[in-house]
Design a protein around this motif. Structure first.
Motif, PDB file in Angstrom:
ATOM      1  N   ALA A  47       0.848  -1.197   0.000  1.00 60.20           N
ATOM      2  CA  ALA A  47       0.000   0.000   0.000  1.00 60.20           C
ATOM      3  C   ALA A  47       0.879   1.241   0.000  1.00 60.20           C
ATOM      4  N   ILE A  48       0.334   2.333  -0.505  1.00 62.21           N
ATOM      5  CA  ILE A  48       1.045   3.607  -0.513  1.00 62.21           C
ATOM      6  C   ILE A  48       1.076   4.164   0.901  1.00 62.21           C
ATOM      7  N   ARG A  49       2.265   4.600   1.345  1.00 61.45           N
ATOM      8  CA  ARG A  49       2.440   5.113   2.702  1.00 61.45           C
ATOM      9  C   ARG A  49       2.402   6.638   2.703  1.00 61.45           C
ATOM     10  N   GLU A  50       2.225   7.206   3.904  1.00 61.84           N
ATOM     11  CA  GLU A  50       2.169   8.654   4.035  1.00 61.84           C
ATOM     12  C   GLU A  50       3.468   9.312   3.592  1.00 61.84           C
ATOM     13  N   GLU A  51       4.616   8.685   3.929  1.00 61.89           N
ATOM     14  CA  GLU A  51       5.895   9.284   3.527  1.00 61.89           C
ATOM     15  C   GLU A  51       6.065   9.276   2.015  1.00 61.89           C
ATOM     16  N   ASP A  52       5.421   8.316   1.324  1.00 64.24           N
ATOM     17  CA  ASP A  52       5.467   8.302  -0.147  1.00 64.24           C
ATOM     18  C   ASP A  52       4.695   9.491  -0.712  1.00 64.24           C
ATOM     19  N   ILE A  53       3.558   9.791  -0.105  1.00 65.13           N
ATOM     20  CA  ILE A  53       2.717  10.900  -0.582  1.00 65.13           C
ATOM     21  C   ILE A  53       3.449  12.222  -0.430  1.00 65.13           C
ATOM     22  N   GLU A  54       4.229  12.368   0.651  1.00 62.47           N
ATOM     23  CA  GLU A  54       4.947  13.618   0.897  1.00 62.47           C
ATOM     24  C   GLU A  54       6.014  13.892  -0.165  1.00 62.47           C
ATOM     25  N   LYS A  55       6.556  12.830  -0.763  1.00 63.57           N
ATOM     26  CA  LYS A  55       7.642  12.981  -1.743  1.00 63.57           C
ATOM     27  C   LYS A  55       7.132  13.107  -3.169  1.00 63.57           C
ATOM     28  N   ASN A  92      -8.805   2.261 -11.630  1.00 58.11           N
ATOM     29  CA  ASN A  92      -9.319   2.439 -10.264  1.00 58.11           C
ATOM     30  C   ASN A  92      -8.387   1.879  -9.186  1.00 58.11           C
ATOM     31  N   GLU A  93      -7.085   1.872  -9.465  1.00 56.19           N
ATOM     32  CA  GLU A  93      -6.100   1.459  -8.460  1.00 56.19           C
ATOM     33  C   GLU A  93      -5.007   2.517  -8.377  1.00 56.19           C
ATOM     34  N   GLU A  94      -4.623   2.860  -7.149  1.00 54.36           N
ATOM     35  CA  GLU A  94      -3.599   3.878  -6.951  1.00 54.36           C
ATOM     36  C   GLU A  94      -2.230   3.318  -7.279  1.00 54.36           C
ATOM     37  N   ARG A  95      -1.463   4.099  -8.038  1.00 53.57           N
ATOM     38  CA  ARG A  95      -0.159   3.644  -8.478  1.00 53.57           C
ATOM     39  C   ARG A  95       0.845   4.805  -8.473  1.00 53.57           C
ATOM     40  N   PHE A  96       2.132   4.438  -8.342  1.00 48.19           N
ATOM     41  CA  PHE A  96       3.204   5.415  -8.498  1.00 48.19           C
ATOM     42  C   PHE A  96       3.443   5.642  -9.993  1.00 48.19           C
ATOM     43  N   ALA A  97       3.708   6.893 -10.347  1.00 50.30           N
ATOM     44  CA  ALA A  97       3.949   7.219 -11.756  1.00 50.30           C
ATOM     45  C   ALA A  97       5.052   8.253 -11.874  1.00 50.30           C
ATOM     46  N   PHE A  98       5.590   8.359 -13.068  1.00 51.93           N
ATOM     47  CA  PHE A  98       6.499   9.439 -13.443  1.00 51.93           C
ATOM     48  C   PHE A  98       5.751  10.215 -14.519  1.00 51.93           C
ATOM     49  N   CYS A 121       7.509  15.297 -12.978  1.00 49.52           N
ATOM     50  CA  CYS A 121       7.375  15.030 -11.547  1.00 49.52           C
ATOM     51  C   CYS A 121       7.124  13.557 -11.269  1.00 49.52           C
ATOM     52  N   LYS A 122       7.558  13.117 -10.084  1.00 45.03           N
ATOM     53  CA  LYS A 122       7.140  11.818  -9.557  1.00 45.03           C
ATOM     54  C   LYS A 122       5.742  12.041  -8.961  1.00 45.03           C
ATOM     55  N   SER A 123       4.821  11.108  -9.222  1.00 48.92           N
ATOM     56  CA  SER A 123       3.431  11.363  -8.862  1.00 48.92           C
ATOM     57  C   SER A 123       2.739  10.122  -8.329  1.00 48.92           C
ATOM     58  N   ILE A 124       1.519  10.337  -7.810  1.00 52.60           N
ATOM     59  CA  ILE A 124       0.604   9.253  -7.473  1.00 52.60           C
ATOM     60  C   ILE A 124      -0.658   9.478  -8.286  1.00 52.60           C
ATOM     61  N   ILE A 125      -1.088   8.449  -9.011  1.00 56.58           N
ATOM     62  CA  ILE A 125      -2.267   8.591  -9.860  1.00 56.58           C
ATOM     63  C   ILE A 125      -3.266   7.486  -9.543  1.00 56.58           C
ATOM     64  N   CYS A 126      -4.482   7.679 -10.021  1.00 59.46           N
ATOM     65  CA  CYS A 126      -5.502   6.632  -9.945  1.00 59.46           C
ATOM     66  C   CYS A 126      -6.273   6.662 -11.264  1.00 59.46           C
ATOM     67  N   SER A 127      -5.933   5.742 -12.150  1.00 63.52           N
ATOM     68  CA  SER A 127      -6.567   5.701 -13.468  1.00 63.52           C
ATOM     69  C   SER A 127      -8.066   5.458 -13.320  1.00 63.52           C
ATOM     70  N   LYS A 128      -8.837   6.256 -14.046  1.00 60.21           N
ATOM     71  CA  LYS A 128     -10.295   6.136 -13.963  1.00 60.21           C
ATOM     72  C   LYS A 128     -10.843   5.061 -14.904  1.00 60.21           C
TER      73      LYS A 128
END
Length: 963
Positions: free
Chosen positions: A455-463, A551-557, A575-582
């Protein structure tokens, strides 16, 4: 103990440099044997060699350890790999020599050393006080190394058979030196060492006669009935070297012809056209991919390729030399090309070859012919006592030598793969022939994977930048599970548009230097076969954690542009990002959304904006001279249980295919500019060299035959002239012309920017000054390298130091280019295999087009199946009649009576499979229409249901109706 080595080295400027190196010697290096009474006294001793698990030998009845010399490891590695062979001591002298001489053999040796069951032990004899030997004045390196190996054998013999504190001998363990060098063997015997050749030792092993087939035949000579030499002598290496230095001889890679085994070409650096080699004598035992020395013939002996397609002789058993089918010298030398002969072999590129055995027709004879799967490799003569069994299997064979009095090279059997015709076996052959790494991922690689549940962690979201609110979707082929790219487009308050390309952030999970990173670098790319996919990274990443599923959260560039309505880029953001494909859409589904005016949801509106911009971007590229090329691509519908092909159709390209392509191209170009700006010496880019003018000759001649002129002065000129070449009554003509143009192109390659001049960065096919690969990191390691450089550019990751050396990067690029090429060929071979399976029990009549005209054949392209085949002419037909065609080289054309066949003419042919040649089962084409008396087969009654005929127009109607 410390010794110093002093030697002198000549620098590039001609000065002499004295080099002094320190060499440490020790007396506490363990022998590795569990039966050693000396080493057992040390608590750190960990035995590897076990004398109680040794094969029984008639020559050596006592327990023994084997010490092979360098040549045995190089040439007899298959023997050492046999499960029968255990307890082998590899001396550091041998290990270093093998590493320098043969990287493939070195890798196989390292695998043996890592296998605990084999009990292979490295003894560092070069640093042991009692086994190190100095090189004597005037002594050759090879002689010194042989002496070092004998010294180590003698030491082992004394060490293992003496009691600590005494010199009493205990003959429980014996040392056996394996060497195929007669002088080395005799010297060892004089020193009291048991020494045997590989064949002697293998023949002495009780109960394992099959091992004798694995012995490499080095230096063996075959005598044929007339005892005449088939080939001239190769020049000595020193003569070849001096000749190349004086430019008397040329060197290059030999490429055997696929259509004529009596022809080949040698690509010479700096020459626009390759050197043509014709005839057995001039080919002089060169094997495909060998590096050879070539002597050019006088210009009045230059020729042109023969244009003859030679059919294989399945029943050839002997050393009879065929008549050379060579080209005819041209009256106008401009029509000929440089022609030469092979005078020496600089480097053999022999490997293991897959194929089948052709047993000798002479009973009780152990010499047989092996037919390789690769058509460009000659048959190989091997000795085996298992011919009856092996004739029904696919086997692997290695070449050992090629004596000048043998029509074929000599080799030895390595292993069997499985029954001929078994689909798993055929796929294994396909992968081995194209050198595709396909073993299961090791435990070390799997240990690098994240633990589940992930799962994506809080520290991942901050970066990272949180883009989960954006309406992002992916568009891919049906059944795609490794989704590595997604898109979005939204309107901004200022009236401009924001466009984003979001790529799976694979580098988050694959860190530099780890086992999974090394494995991905070695594999280079994912390989797509018809019924299988050989992943570059484990499935947990490729199809799950890195796949941008709906519909799943993933790390992206992410690459995000602000553009105006004219598709002009106003700003670019990485940017390094977090996405959720619709939504995860197929090309067809996305196209239906765009075309359905009733749909106005956010995903559909985003797709429509993207499609509109893509059309503008494509027009801009075309205006710059980007090429639209073509290749016959098909898609198989495969049975879900048997995985056998049950239907075939040509791949359909929709607007959505082009839409995705345009934004991937734009992202790749934007990233290329960024990493080159920050890393001008070591950026990983992709270039496409412009073809030499000579490459375009087939295209120019093909277009001229229909009244069109092809411009090759620039990419733009070529693109425009291809666009203009349209024949109204032949809608497939332009596609075929583009297929021919595709085959004129050079291969696009990865490179490190510090190793290539800036003017050579250009990508000819895309008309782009700079380009790279960023958008598919799940399936291409090049993209992983680019991701690391881009991450360093924007300050989001600092683990890129390994990419700062341009030579290291170029070494990686060389492997990637090779792996990419092999993956492409493997994919084509898989399609050919499934086409053969599809036609195994059927005969069809289909529409085809004449793609090339040869002297004795027409090369026919069948659009429905995307396949090519030879329609052979001037052959005896059923009923004993003989039909003769007249070849006109200028047009080119073939004429029989009132019927003339020219390039791109439409024909109807009957398609079937010829199974008489088990190794090279091939498509057999017979002419149906136009009718040539005595040559054409009758058109069959379609009402019977056993054949079908369909034109490209009918196929288009069917596809439209189906969609």
């Amino acid at each position: 103990m410390l010794k110093t080595k002093v030697f002198f080295k000549k620098t590039k400027r001609g000065s002499v440099l004295k080099v002094v190196r320190e060499h440490y010697l020790r007396n506490d290096i363990y022998c590795g044997s569990s039966g050693c009474r000396h080493c057992q006294e040390n608590e750190n001793f960990k035995p590897v060699l076990m004398p109680d698990s040794i094969s029984k030998s008639d020559l050596v009845p006592l327990p023994h350890y084997i010490i092979p010399d360098t040549n045995v490891v190089l040439h007899q590695i298959s023997i050492l790999e046999s499960p029968v062979i255990h307890n082998v001591i590899i001396l550091s002298t041998v290990l270093q020599e093998v590493r320098n001489k043969s990287p493939p053999a070195y890798k196989r040796l390292r695998d043996l050393l890592a296998n605990e069951n084999k009990r292979f032990y490295i003894f560092v004899n070069e640093h042991h006080f009692e086994t190190y030997v100095e090189q004597e004045p005037g002594e050759e390196d090879n002689d010194r190394n042989d002496r070092a190996i004998r010294r180590a054998c003698f030491w082992y013999q004394e060490h293992l058979t003496s009691v600590p504190g005494k010199r009493k001998r205990d003959p429980n363990i014996t040392i056996v030196l394996l060497t195929d060098d007669r002088d080395n063997r005799e010297a060892a015997i004089r020193d009291g060492i048991k020494a045997y050749s590989t064949s002697e030792y293998v023949e002495s092993l009780k109960g394992h006669p099959e091992l004798q087939d694995l012995v490499a035949k080095i230096g063996t000579c075959i005598f044929i009935d007339n005892k005449k030499s088939v080939f001239p002598d190769h020049l000595p290496a020193s003569v070849v070297h001096d000749g190349i230095k004086q430019k008397k001889y040329l060197q290059g890679a030999f490429q055997a012809s696929r259509e004529n085994y009596l022809e080949g070409f040698v690509n010479i650096e700096g020459m626009e056209k390759p050197v043509l080699i014709q005839g057995l004598s001039h080919l002089n035992r060169a094997v495909h991919d060998d590096i050879v020395a070539v002597e050019l013939l006088p210009q009045n002996q230059w020729s042109a390729p023969s244009g003859i397609v030679l059919e294989e002789k399945v029943d050839d058993q002997g050393d009879a030399v065929e008549e050379n089918e060579v080209g005819e010298p041209k009256d106008h030398l401009s029509e000929a090309q440089p022609t030469g002969k092979v005078v020496g072999i600089i480097k053999r590129k022999w490997r293991h070859y897959c194929g089948i055995l052709q047993p000798s027709i002479i009973k009780d004879r152990n010499m047989h012919l092996f037919i390789p799967a690769e058509r460009r490799i000659p048959k190989i003569r091997i000795e085996t006592r298992q011919a009856e069994t092996l004739s029904k299997q696919r086997i692997v064979v290695a070449i050992d030598s090629w004596p000048r009095n043998s029509r074929y090279p000599l080799g030895h059997f390595v292993r069997a793969l499985g029954e001929v015709g078994d689909k798993a076996t055929e796929n294994e052959v396909l992968l081995l022939e194209h050198d595709i790494p396909h073993s299961h991922f090791s435990e070390a690689v799997l240990a690098c994977l994240p633990k589940l549940p992930w799962a994506i962690r809080e520290e991942d979201i901050e970066k990272r930048e949180d883009l989960r609110h954006l309406v992002i979707c992916s568009v891919d082929p049906p059944g795609c599970t490794d989704i590595d790219d997604a898109l979005h487009c939204r309107e901004l308050t200022n009236g401009n548009l924001e466009v984003g390309v979001h790529i799976a952030d694979v580098t988050h999970f694959i860190r530099p230097g780890t086992a999974i990173d090394q494995e991905a670098a070695a594999r280079g790319t994912t390989v797509y076969l018809v019924d299988n996919r050989i992943d570059m990274v484990p499935e947990l990443l490729s199809s799950n954690l890195c796949s941008l599923r709906g519909n799943e959260e993933r790390f992206a560039f992410s690459v995000i542009w602000e553009v105006n309505k004219k598709a002009e880029i106003l700003s670019t953001h990485f940017c390094k990002s977090i996405i959720c494909s619709k939504a995860a859409l197929t090309y067809e589904h996305a196209q239906l959304k765009i075309d359905d005016s009733r749909l106005n949801d956010e995903v559909t509106c985003s797709l429509r904006r993207l499609n509109s911009l893509a059309k503008i971007l494509k027009k801009q590229r075309m205006d710059k001279g980007a090429l639209i090329l073509a290749s016959p691509e098909i898609r198989f519908e495969v049975d879900s249980e048997t995985h056998d092909p049950i239907d075939v159709e040509v791949k359909q390209l929709r607007e959505t295919n082009s839409m995705v392509e345009e934004f991937m191209l734009l992202a790749n170009i934007s990233v290329a500019k960024k990493i080159l700006e920050d890393f001008p010496e070591c950026a990983v880019l992709r270039r496409h060299p412009p073809p030499p003018n000579a490459n375009f000759d087939p295209l120019i001649k093909a277009a001229k035959s229909r009244g069109f002129t092809i411009r090759i002065d620039s990419g733009k000129g070529l693109a425009d002239s291809l666009d203009a070449a349209v024949v109204p009554d032949n809608p497939y003509f332009n596609t075929m012309l583009r297929i021919v143009a595709t085959r004129c192109m050079m291969q696009a390659v990865y490179f490190s920017t510090g190793t290539v001049q800036e003017e050579d960065f250009y990508h000819y096919g895309l008309a782009a000054p700079i380009y790279t690969h960023f958008t598919s990191p799940i399936r291409r390691y090049a993209d992983i390298l680019v991701h690391r450089l881009l991450a360093a550019s924007i300050g989001s990751d600092s683990t890129y130091s390994h990419l700062l050396d341009k030579h290291t990067v170029q070494h990686l690029c060389n492997n990637l280019n090779y792996r990419h090429r092999m993956a492409l060929y493997a994919g084509r071979a898989s399609a050919q295999l499934h086409t053969r399976l599809f036609f195994k029990d059927r005969i069809e009549q289909q529409e085809g087009y004449v793609l090339f005209v040869r002297k004795n054949a027409l090369v026919i392209l069948i659009p429905k199946y995307g396949l090519e085949g030879n329609l052979f002419l001037n052959r005896d037909c059923e009923g004993g009649t003989s039909v003769q065609f007249q070849f006109n080289e200028e047009e080119p054309s073939q004429t029989c009576g009132k019927v003339t066949f020219r390039l791109f003419d439409k024909v109807i042919v009957q398609i079937s499979i010829n199974a008489s040649n088990v190794q090279h089962q091939k498509m057999v084409l017979k002419l149906v229409h136009p009718t040539v008396p005595g040559f054409s087969v009758p058109s069959q009654d379609l009402s019977k249901g056993d054949v079908s005929v369909s034109s490209s127009e009918e196929m288009a109607k069917k596809r439209k109706k189906k969609s």
